[in-house]
Design a protein around this motif. Structure first.
Motif, mmCIF file in Angstrom:
data_model
loop_
_atom_site.group_PDB
_atom_site.id
_atom_site.type_symbol
_atom_site.label_atom_id
_atom_site.label_comp_id
_atom_site.label_asym_id
_atom_site.label_seq_id
_atom_site.Cartn_x
_atom_site.Cartn_y
_atom_site.Cartn_z
ATOM 1 N N LEU A 482 0.812 -1.215 0.000
ATOM 2 C CA LEU A 482 0.000 0.000 0.000
ATOM 3 C C LEU A 482 0.846 1.265 0.000
ATOM 4 O O LEU A 482 0.379 2.324 -0.450
ATOM 5 C CB LEU A 482 -0.917 -0.005 1.226
ATOM 6 C CG LEU A 482 -1.970 -1.124 1.263
ATOM 7 C CD1 LEU A 482 -2.687 -1.144 2.605
ATOM 8 C CD2 LEU A 482 -2.972 -0.957 0.126
ATOM 9 N N ASN A 483 2.084 1.166 0.462
ATOM 10 C CA ASN A 483 2.924 2.358 0.593
ATOM 11 C C ASN A 483 4.063 2.406 -0.423
ATOM 12 O O ASN A 483 4.893 3.308 -0.365
ATOM 13 C CB ASN A 483 3.507 2.428 2.015
ATOM 14 C CG ASN A 483 2.420 2.599 3.069
ATOM 15 O OD1 ASN A 483 1.658 3.556 3.024
ATOM 16 N ND2 ASN A 483 2.332 1.665 4.002
ATOM 17 N N GLU A 484 4.098 1.465 -1.322
ATOM 18 C CA GLU A 484 5.165 1.423 -2.320
ATOM 19 C C GLU A 484 5.114 2.670 -3.204
ATOM 20 O O GLU A 484 4.042 3.106 -3.645
ATOM 21 C CB GLU A 484 5.006 0.160 -3.177
ATOM 22 C CG GLU A 484 5.953 0.061 -4.350
ATOM 23 C CD GLU A 484 7.410 0.035 -3.947
ATOM 24 O OE1 GLU A 484 8.172 0.853 -4.486
ATOM 25 O OE2 GLU A 484 7.773 -0.814 -3.092
ATOM 26 N N SER A 485 6.281 3.236 -3.493
ATOM 27 C CA SER A 485 6.342 4.438 -4.322
ATOM 28 C C SER A 485 6.459 4.123 -5.809
ATOM 29 O O SER A 485 6.034 4.936 -6.646
ATOM 30 C CB SER A 485 7.520 5.317 -3.896
ATOM 31 O OG SER A 485 8.739 4.594 -4.015
ATOM 32 N N ASP A 486 7.049 2.969 -6.138
ATOM 33 C CA ASP A 486 7.174 2.583 -7.555
ATOM 34 C C ASP A 486 5.794 2.152 -8.054
ATOM 35 O O ASP A 486 5.214 1.193 -7.532
ATOM 36 C CB ASP A 486 8.171 1.438 -7.695
ATOM 37 C CG ASP A 486 8.411 1.049 -9.145
ATOM 38 O OD1 ASP A 486 7.430 0.715 -9.843
ATOM 39 O OD2 ASP A 486 9.569 1.050 -9.584
ATOM 40 N N PRO A 487 5.223 2.834 -9.063
ATOM 41 C CA PRO A 487 3.845 2.519 -9.475
ATOM 42 C C PRO A 487 3.684 1.113 -10.037
ATOM 43 O O PRO A 487 2.620 0.508 -9.873
ATOM 44 C CB PRO A 487 3.550 3.575 -10.542
ATOM 45 C CG PRO A 487 4.881 4.022 -11.043
ATOM 46 C CD PRO A 487 5.804 3.939 -9.863
ATOM 47 N N VAL A 488 4.709 0.592 -10.693
ATOM 48 C CA VAL A 488 4.599 -0.755 -11.252
ATOM 49 C C VAL A 488 4.614 -1.789 -10.135
ATOM 50 O O VAL A 488 3.793 -2.725 -10.114
ATOM 51 C CB VAL A 488 5.730 -1.010 -12.271
ATOM 52 C CG1 VAL A 488 5.684 -2.459 -12.770
ATOM 53 C CG2 VAL A 488 5.617 -0.048 -13.439
ATOM 54 N N LYS A 489 5.541 -1.658 -9.197
ATOM 55 C CA LYS A 489 5.580 -2.585 -8.063
ATOM 56 C C LYS A 489 4.291 -2.490 -7.248
ATOM 57 O O LYS A 489 3.742 -3.503 -6.809
ATOM 58 C CB LYS A 489 6.783 -2.274 -7.172
ATOM 59 C CG LYS A 489 8.124 -2.653 -7.770
ATOM 60 C CD LYS A 489 9.251 -2.403 -6.772
ATOM 61 C CE LYS A 489 10.599 -2.842 -7.341
ATOM 62 N NZ LYS A 489 11.707 -2.640 -6.370
ATOM 63 N N LYS A 490 3.821 -1.261 -7.042
ATOM 64 C CA LYS A 490 2.575 -1.068 -6.276
ATOM 65 C C LYS A 490 1.416 -1.796 -6.948
ATOM 66 O O LYS A 490 0.633 -2.496 -6.282
ATOM 67 C CB LYS A 490 2.249 0.416 -6.154
ATOM 68 C CG LYS A 490 0.902 0.690 -5.457
ATOM 69 C CD LYS A 490 0.547 2.164 -5.487
ATOM 70 C CE LYS A 490 1.459 2.938 -4.582
ATOM 71 N NZ LYS A 490 0.702 3.846 -3.688
ATOM 72 N N THR A 491 1.300 -1.645 -8.259
ATOM 73 C CA THR A 491 0.199 -2.281 -8.977
ATOM 74 C C THR A 491 0.248 -3.795 -8.828
ATOM 75 O O THR A 491 -0.769 -4.449 -8.540
ATOM 76 C CB THR A 491 0.246 -1.901 -10.471
ATOM 77 O OG1 THR A 491 0.131 -0.486 -10.594
ATOM 78 C CG2 THR A 491 -0.871 -2.564 -11.237
ATOM 79 N N GLN A 492 1.423 -4.384 -9.025
ATOM 80 C CA GLN A 492 1.548 -5.842 -8.931
ATOM 81 C C GLN A 492 1.284 -6.332 -7.505
ATOM 82 O O GLN A 492 0.614 -7.355 -7.303
ATOM 83 C CB GLN A 492 2.938 -6.280 -9.394
ATOM 84 C CG GLN A 492 3.236 -5.977 -10.852
ATOM 85 C CD GLN A 492 2.312 -6.703 -11.804
ATOM 86 O OE1 GLN A 492 1.955 -7.860 -11.591
ATOM 87 N NE2 GLN A 492 1.907 -6.019 -12.865
ATOM 88 N N ALA A 493 1.801 -5.625 -6.531
ATOM 89 C CA ALA A 493 1.612 -6.043 -5.140
ATOM 90 C C ALA A 493 0.150 -5.927 -4.724
ATOM 91 O O ALA A 493 -0.388 -6.797 -4.026
ATOM 92 C CB ALA A 493 2.503 -5.209 -4.216
ATOM 93 N N ILE A 494 -0.524 -4.856 -5.156
ATOM 94 C CA ILE A 494 -1.937 -4.699 -4.792
ATOM 95 C C ILE A 494 -2.796 -5.697 -5.558
ATOM 96 O O ILE A 494 -3.824 -6.161 -5.043
ATOM 97 C CB ILE A 494 -2.389 -3.244 -5.017
ATOM 98 C CG1 ILE A 494 -1.704 -2.337 -3.977
ATOM 99 C CG2 ILE A 494 -3.910 -3.104 -4.936
ATOM 100 C CD1 ILE A 494 -2.082 -0.883 -4.051
ATOM 101 N N LEU A 495 -2.390 -6.070 -6.756
ATOM 102 C CA LEU A 495 -3.101 -7.153 -7.457
ATOM 103 C C LEU A 495 -3.033 -8.430 -6.631
ATOM 104 O O LEU A 495 -4.035 -9.143 -6.479
ATOM 105 C CB LEU A 495 -2.491 -7.376 -8.842
ATOM 106 C CG LEU A 495 -3.066 -8.530 -9.672
ATOM 107 C CD1 LEU A 495 -4.564 -8.348 -9.916
ATOM 108 C CD2 LEU A 495 -2.322 -8.649 -11.002
ATOM 109 N N ALA A 496 -1.891 -8.733 -6.064
ATOM 110 C CA ALA A 496 -1.766 -9.896 -5.183
ATOM 111 C C ALA A 496 -2.643 -9.735 -3.952
ATOM 112 O O ALA A 496 -3.321 -10.679 -3.518
ATOM 113 C CB ALA A 496 -0.305 -10.084 -4.771
ATOM 114 N N LEU A 497 -2.642 -8.526 -3.385
ATOM 115 C CA LEU A 497 -3.461 -8.275 -2.199
ATOM 116 C C LEU A 497 -4.942 -8.407 -2.521
ATOM 117 O O LEU A 497 -5.724 -8.939 -1.716
ATOM 118 C CB LEU A 497 -3.146 -6.874 -1.660
ATOM 119 C CG LEU A 497 -3.874 -6.436 -0.391
ATOM 120 C CD1 LEU A 497 -3.605 -7.401 0.761
ATOM 121 C CD2 LEU A 497 -3.449 -5.010 -0.017
ATOM 122 N N ALA A 498 -5.358 -7.941 -3.701
ATOM 123 C CA ALA A 498 -6.765 -8.049 -4.092
ATOM 124 C C ALA A 498 -7.203 -9.503 -4.161
ATOM 125 O O ALA A 498 -8.365 -9.820 -3.881
ATOM 126 C CB ALA A 498 -6.978 -7.367 -5.442
#
Length: 892
Positions: A482-498
């Protein structure tokens, strides 16, 4: 039945004109054995026809393996197992295999039902049998995996152990093949999308799969797989006793077989849904690199995921239409080096064995397809490399005539340079390292490696990294996501979280994603972000209410985009969110969107297949003459589900588009049905007093009651039909008196004969004029030409096979030639579109053994309808012919 109705009598005289066949050009010597001579083979290869099970009442063979004594074991699709001792390569053709039916168990109580196998594997001193059958027959085994052993050493199997029964729907989308794992310690097995995923001991693909699709759901209009849910077909690994099961991958439609290459990478050849041809969700048959935890996005109906979605993986190679069966590597074959490294992929529909040449690229492979062996007809089922280094393959399936072939190389085989893991690209090594953490064992080292690769440029590495997160406790990485600054990493990590989160995670996920500067992203990163929003909205629908306006404000300025895939995702999201102008913007795209070049290439490439199989090929030909606009069809489906934003004018535009698409384009068998379901979704949202007006405007009166087909003009066959044979039909039509001219003409029209043939000056020009048919040919001739059109093929209407010097072949009607070129028509619906083939590129030409006319087109008629049709054909469309006499004018 529309597939079998589109063309009736494409070339009626193809089966009843007995002129001499054109002398074939040849640069090789034919054997005089039709089943061998029809094969296109690479230079230096020899084919042998070893055995024909159908001639011995042994069914249609679809599975094979070799035991530890070098004997082949094969299975009839609907019957027994057979064991064969094969003659050595080069034996006299009079030497036939020694064949025995395997009786499993004691003679007093034989387990003869141990057959019906779509997968066989001999390993661990056992025969593993994948039964695909539900039956009440005595001794018959139900769908599942069985282990058969010879424990007393008498060379007969007497012990049957049930490893696991499998639930679902048996049949051609049931459980399939098995292969030994690269380390020789496990068995890997494949199952199609009609088999439930059984309970596993471990899941490399986490068991959190859902449909994850906001695209308005339309299930197959004709009912195929409508009750099947995620994740579709699957691949698993088990120990020899079947006590420990591990899911490797899922999301297939109907992967029949699997194969490992030299470095232990797994591949399969997955099927398309041919009824969806021409639809925007159609996915060609494709070669897939099956990595740890892979998901390939099959979902029922129109809900198949885009291969571009980040939560599934793309194909290594799209091939086109077909029916995939066997795959195998040539590693153990005594073939030239390039074929020892090739993946051989079998297509049942069009009779082609492809040699897929794979080159490591990044974390996966690049691939090209070569037509290795082909024939028409050649309904390929299973194959394997034998202990002698030859390729063995069977034809048959669906109770078709079955044959067993052997193909070997007559020269010296080259030593192929072995591929080693150490030689793979760095991305492939990284992917493999990440896959070691696809387990529930928490590891800070694994999480660090995963996080470092969430923004990797290689999709396979990025996918593997995300799965590492999904195998670890959410508490270890949720805050970082949720706090990642890199938009690509954030997107992939939140996809996993979803995929793994709780309801309380939904709001923080959406807030975090909306912090991303959309305009700064690459096209791929934008698509991944939109997909992540879609998964969240699908799984946590309550998010839509408090954040609806904010999400619309975030997404809407970016719609429309310049990219078709982004426009698809934005249209789905904004329509789902009831954005005020979503309908207006999507409707503008409905009128103007153009298909991508890659899609057009995929569609038109299928023209190569038309003459290889009339049953499937003529559907392709029909569509290619009037190709539907796939991108526009996608938006039409999105708009079908739109709840708000409509005006009187926009509804008129939408329903007028639907009517135009129904009448002006052709697709696969379900094309009309899909459009009708989108139409009905939209009609359900109009005011009651407007329903009839918009129903008519959208073409409602043009459709049959089911909505699956356009209604034909005039009288339609009532049936019930039957699978007619000449022997059954001939006595009925032997004496035709006082037949019904009106109904005879209607039967001729209902089966669309006039689209190809002229009679009394009316009709098509693809086939010959039928006005004088009755005066030139007997009733038996006409019936034989209709029911068995390939029995005798006229010179004027046969297809020609052009085998090319560089490999591969082209099949079509030779319409003309000059000193330098052949001119070939490959589409009966567009006969003036000719392909020029330089003669300098052709090694060999021969006549195809298959008529381009589809057999059995009278099968939808009952006895009286058949009589009236025959009377009409014999009369040449003359109402005053004697066969119609003794009918009053009123009766006529």
């Amino acid at each position: 039945m529309k597939t079998f109705q589109n063309i009736f009598f494409i070339i009626l005289l193809a089966g009843i004109s007995f002129s001499c066949v054109k002398k074939e050009e040849s640069s090789r010597q034919l054997t005089g054995i039709p089943k061998i001579d029809k094969l296109k083979l690479p230079e230096g290869f020899v084919a042998e026809l070893l055995y024909s099970p159908g001639e011995m009442d042994q069914g249609s063979w679809v599975a094979m393996t070799f035991d530890d004594k070098g004997r082949m074991i094969a299975s009839d699709q609907y019957g027994f197992l057979y064991r064969l001792e094969l003659p050595p390569i080069g034996s006299d053709t009079s030497v036939k295999p020694k064949v025995e039916k395997l009786i499993i168990g004691d003679i007093a109580e034989p387990q003869v039902g141990m057959g019906y196998a779509q997968g066989l594997l001999y390993s661990f001193n056992s025969l593993y049998v994948m039964v695909n059958h539900h039956s009440n027959e005595t001794f018959a085994k139900s769908t599942g995996l069985y282990r058969i052993q010879d424990l007393d050493g008498d060379d007969q199997y007497e012990t049957v152990s049930t490893i696991r029964l499998l639930e679902g729907e048996p049949g051609e989308h049931g459980p399939h093949s098995m292969k030994l794992s690269p380390d020789g310690q496990s068995i890997v097995l494949a199952a199609g999308n009609h088999v439930d995923v059984p309970e596993m001991d471990h899941y490399r693909l986490p068991r959190v799969w859902r449909e994850d699709n906001l695209f308005p759901l339309i299930k197959d209009p004709r009912g195929h797989a409508n009750n099947r849910e995620a994740p579709g077909g699957w691949i698993a690994k088990i120990d020899p006793e079947g006590k420990n099961w591990e899911l490797i991958a899922a999301g297939f439609r109907n992967e029949f077989d699997i194969a490992y290459n030299e470095v232990g990478d797994l591949f399969t050849y997955d099927s398309d849904m041919e009824w969806d041809f021409g639809m925007p969700w159609y996915r060609p048959t494709r070669i897939l690199h099956v990595t740890s935890g892979a998901e390939f996005g099959w979902r029922t109906g129109n809900s198949k995921w885009s291969p571009e979605f980040p939560d599934n993986l793309p194909a290594v190679l799209n091939i086109g239409q077909g029916s995939p069966t066997n795959v195998m590597f040539g590693t153990e074959a005594k073939f030239p080096a390039q074929y020892k490294k090739a993946l051989f992929a079998f297509d049942w529909s069009f009779g082609i064995i492809y040699a897929i040449h794979l080159t490591p690229s990044g974390a996966s492979y690049e691939a090209t397809a070569e037509e290795f062996i082909s024939g028409s007809p050649l309904p390929l089922t299973d194959g394997t490399i034998g202990p002698d280094g030859a390729m063995y393959f069977a034809t048959g399936g669906r109770r078709l005539e079955s044959d067993l072939y052997r193909v070997y190389y007559k020269g010296e085989s080259d030593a192929a340079e072995p591929m080693e893991v150490a030689d793979l690209p760095e991305a492939a090594k990284t992917r493999r390292e990440l896959e070691q953490y696809h387990s529930k064992n928490a590891s800070s080292e694994g999480l660090e490696l995963a996080w470092a690769n969430l923004a990797h440029a290689d999709r396979f590495v990025q996918y593997a990294a995300r799965l590492v997160l999904e195998h670890q406790p959410i508490e270890l990485w949720k805050s970082n996501a949720l706090n990642e600054s890199d938009p690509v990493k954030k997107t992939q990590a939140i996809l996993a979280l979803a995929r793994h989160g709780k309801d309380t995670d939904a709001v923080p996920m959406v807030r975090s994603l909306m912090e991303i500067d959309y305009s700064s992203l690459s096209e791929k990163a934008k698509g991944d972000l939109l997909r992540t929003f879609e998964v969240i909205l699908y799984r946590y629908d309550q998010v839509a209410t408090p954040f609806k306006a904010d999400l619309v404000a975030y997404l809407n300025p970016n719609f429309p985009a310049k990219d078709n895939l982004l426009n698809r995702s934005l249209a789905v999201l904004l329509t789902h969110l009831d954005a005020p102008d979503a309908v207006e913007k999507t409707l503008a795209l409905l009128k103007s969107a153009e298909d991508d070049e890659e899609y057009q290439k995929t569609v038109t490439s299928s023209s190569e297949l038309i003459f290889r199989n009339p049953q499937y090929g003529l559907d392709i030909a029909n569509m290619l003459a009037n190709v539907p606009p796939a991108q526009q069809t996608y938006f039409a489906t999105v708009l079908g589900g739109a709840n708000s934003g409509w005006t009187e004018d926009s509804r008129k535009e939408y329903f007028s588009w639907i009517r135009n698409a129904l009448t002006n384009y052709k697709g696969g068998r379900s094309y009309v049905g899909f459009l009708d379901r989108a139409r009905k979704m939209a009609l359900a949202k109009v005011a009651k007093e407007d329903f009839d007006r918009f129903d008519e405007l959208s073409g409602g009166k043009l459709l049959t009651s089911s909505g699956n087909d356009l209604a034909g003009d005039g009288i339609q066959p009532e049936g019930p039909g039957r699978r007619w044979t000449v022997e059954e039909a001939l006595p009925l039509v032997d004496s035709l008196q006082a037949r019904d001219f009106v109904r005879g003409k209607a039967m001729y029209a209902a089966t669309l004969c006039q689209s190809c043939h002229s009679m009394q000056g009316e009709g098509g020009v693809i086939g010959p004029d039928l006005t004088q048919l009755g005066s030139r040919f007997s009733k038996k001739d006409i019936l034989e030409a209709t029911i068995n059109p390939s029995q005798t093929i006229s010179e004027q209407y046969h297809a020609t096979v052009f085998e090319l010097k560089e490999g591969g072949s082209i099949v079509g009607r030779l319409t003309d030639e000059d000193g330098a070129n052949y001119y070939v028509s490959q589409n009966p619906f567009a006969p003036d579109q000719l392909r020029k083939i330089p003669k300098s590129t052709v090694a060999f030409t021969k006549n195809s053994d298959i008529s381009i006319m589809l057999p059995g087109l009278i099968n939808r008629l009952n006895e009286e309808e058949l009589k009236d049709l025959m009377a009409y054909l014999i009369s040449g469309g003359n109402e005053n012919h004697p066969v119609f006499q003794n009918k009053t004018t009123a009766e006529r």
